[in-house]
Write an enzyme that holds these catalytic residues in place. Structure first.
Site, PDB file in Angstrom:
ATOM      1  N   GLY A  12      62.832  32.767  53.384  1.00 43.33           N
ATOM      2  CA  GLY A  12      63.952  32.472  52.506  1.00 43.33           C
ATOM      3  C   GLY A  12      63.486  31.914  51.179  1.00 43.33           C
ATOM      4  CG  ASP A  13      64.321  28.788  50.010  1.00 42.13           C
ATOM      5  OD1 ASP A  13      65.539  28.670  49.792  1.00 42.13           O
ATOM      6  OD2 ASP A  13      63.729  28.209  50.940  1.00 42.13           O
ATOM      7  N   GLY A  15      64.114  34.171  45.882  1.00 45.86           N
ATOM      8  CA  GLY A  15      64.698  34.564  44.605  1.00 45.86           C
ATOM      9  C   GLY A  15      65.598  35.777  44.737  1.00 45.86           C
ATOM     10  CE  LYS A  16      67.529  36.003  50.472  1.00 43.83           C
ATOM     11  NZ  LYS A  16      66.535  34.911  50.471  1.00 43.83           N
ATOM     12  CB  ALA A  39      71.919  31.092  52.311  1.00 43.03           C
ATOM     13  CG  HIS A  41      71.403  33.754  47.113  1.00 47.18           C
ATOM     14  ND1 HIS A  41      71.929  34.949  47.540  1.00 47.18           N
ATOM     15  CD2 HIS A  41      70.488  33.402  48.045  1.00 47.18           C
ATOM     16  CE1 HIS A  41      71.356  35.295  48.685  1.00 47.18           C
ATOM     17  NE2 HIS A  41      70.491  34.361  49.005  1.00 47.18           N
ATOM     18  CB  THR A 301      68.893  20.761  51.933  1.00 46.43           C
ATOM     19  OG1 THR A 301      67.599  21.308  51.609  1.00 46.43           O
ATOM     20  CG2 THR A 301      69.548  21.634  52.994  1.00 46.43           C
ATOM     21  NE  ARG A 303      65.970  20.655  54.231  1.00 48.73           N
ATOM     22  CZ  ARG A 303      66.001  21.253  55.404  1.00 48.73           C
ATOM     23  NH1 ARG A 303      65.522  20.639  56.482  1.00 48.73           N
ATOM     24  NH2 ARG A 303      66.499  22.466  55.536  1.00 48.73           N
TER      25      ARG A 303
END
Length: 428
Positions: A12-13, A15-16, A39, A41, A301, A303
């Site tokens: 994940g993360d 840059g979709k 999620a 974006h 989040t 984080r």
């Protein structure tokens, strides 16, 4: 009929959001097919940042049809907040939004259960969920006690399903020291939200197929990444849905022949949020540099993300799992200034070299690295491959050869225009 799927090829993360936003200029329908507000974006258009957790990233293009598919789990409160932000920005008036009546609803008891389980998980480290109720909502879906968005338009049905679900979960909630949500209060609150969303809730399967029959190009937007897939990810440190490209078909209501192109998105390095295996993680200076320069903090989040070198072993697996047609490499600009760059090309398990991901838990996995030259030049102004330093081009070509997947797009900065387009997937 042309349908393109965009999925993340890591944890994940990747840059979709930017890639979907870019491709939405060529599409007329954008469908989010799984996941929920776990999620996020992030899009940057004209220097202005927008973050979406539920609404498809193509919504920033006027007159696109944005569909929240049946494979999603939706928190109505979060969705209404996103719609309000669009309205305040003047974008809702030019948007067309449809919500599947079959998408599952995240309810208060899901949030309670998610937190209780994460706090009290014993015998292992926490999975690292976002505590947004995603997992428990999917559990209720599979357990046939879930509330669907269409149920928010029918009070008696909603009350009946919710009452049964609360009775089922009551022992666990009370054993954890929490209070069970009050049925009447939840019904009143969610029915009110349902009425506010009533104009958007519809049979999106029929709507989507009508669009396809009219020859409208469709873009499927995945959330998270292939390595978080419930079946094929680093279990149990995974999400609760199928994040591979094939999940786009049941999650949107399409048959498998509908998808004509799959673009897999990967960072030029690797990141991960939360716990779980991460063979190429760098906890020292390199990891800190990637996190700082890349702004690697979760959009959902906040984080800090764990950072490390590109893992071509895991990436090749992701390409295979999603039948990737092309590869979109993001954040190439973050690597500028490094004298050398490492790529994981194999693993060692118990001293033996293995070419693919081993079954979790069988021995200590160590990355086998190949080192390639870095570059010092700023690449953010590049709009053609020829504009990149030779070392950057060699790095990209090496990723192609290791994964067996051709480059389709290279992102050299956060803004929509900071992009090198190599393939137009709707025309392939």
């Amino acid at each position: 009929m042309s349908t393109v799927a965009v999925v993340g090829a890591q944890w994940g993360d990747e840059g979709k959001g930017k890639i979907v936003d870019r491709l939405a200029a060529q599409a007329e329908v954008v469908v989010r097919f799984q996941g929920g507000n776990n999620a996020g974006h992030t899009l940057v258009v004209g220097g202005k940042k927008s973050i979406f957790h539920l609404i498809p990233s193509g919504v920033l293009h006027p007159n696109r049809l944005s569909v929240l598919g049946n494979g999603m789990v939706i928190d109505p409160k979060v969705l209404l907040e996103e719609l309000a932000r669009l309205d305040a920005a003047g974008r809702l008036a030019t948007s067309r939004i449809a919500i599947s009546d079959r998408a599952q609803v995240i309810l208060p008891h899901h949030l309670i259960l998610d937190s209780l389980r994460e706090d009290r998980r014993s015998g292992s480290v926490p999975v690292g969920t976002t505590r947004r109720g995603i997992g428990p909502a999917y559990e209720d879906k599979v357990g046939r006690r879930g509330v669907r968005m269409g149920d928010l338009l029918h009070e008696s049905r909603f009350r009946e399903i919710l009452s049964a679900a609360l009775s089922y979960h009551k022992p666990v909630i009370e054993a954890g020291g929490a209070s069970v949500p009050v049925l009447d209060e939840v019904v009143a609150s969610y029915m009110a939200m349902g009425q506010r969303l009533a104009g958007y809730i519809t049979d999106t399967v029929e709507l989507l197929h009508d669009q396809l029959e009219q020859g409208k190009p469709v873009l499927l937007e995945g959330a998270q990444g292939v390595l978080l897939d419930i079946d094929h990810g680093t279990y149990p440190f995974v999400t609760s849905s199928n994040t591979v490209a094939g999940g786009g078909c049941p999650g949107a209501g399409l048959g498998p022949r509908a998808v004509s192109h799959v673009m897999a998105v990967v960072k030029a390095y690797t990141t991960r949020v939360g716990d779980g295996p991460f063979p190429t993680e760098e906890s020292g200076e390199i990891g800190d540099r990637l996190r700082t320069v890349g702004g690697e903090f979760g959009s959902t989040t906040g984080r800090p993300r764990r950072c490390g070198w590109l893992d071509a072993v895991a990436l090749k697996r992701a390409m295979r799992l999603s039948s990737a047609s092309s590869l979109a490499v993001t954040k190439l600009d973050v690597l500028s200034g490094l004298e050398s760059i490492k790529i994981c090309v194999a693993y060692e398990v118990d001293g033996k070299r293995v070419p693919t991901i081993p079954y979790d838990g069988l021995g200590q996995v160590r990355p086998v690295y190949e080192t390639v030259p870095g570059w010092s030049e700023d690449v953010s102004a590049a709009r053609r491959l020829e504009d990149l330093p030779e070392a950057a081009r060699r790095y990209l070509r090496r990723i192609e050869s290791l994964t067996g997947c051709p480059l389709g797009l290279v992102s050299v900065g956060p803004d929509r225009e900071a992009t090198i387009d190599l393939i137009r997937p709707f025309e392939v």
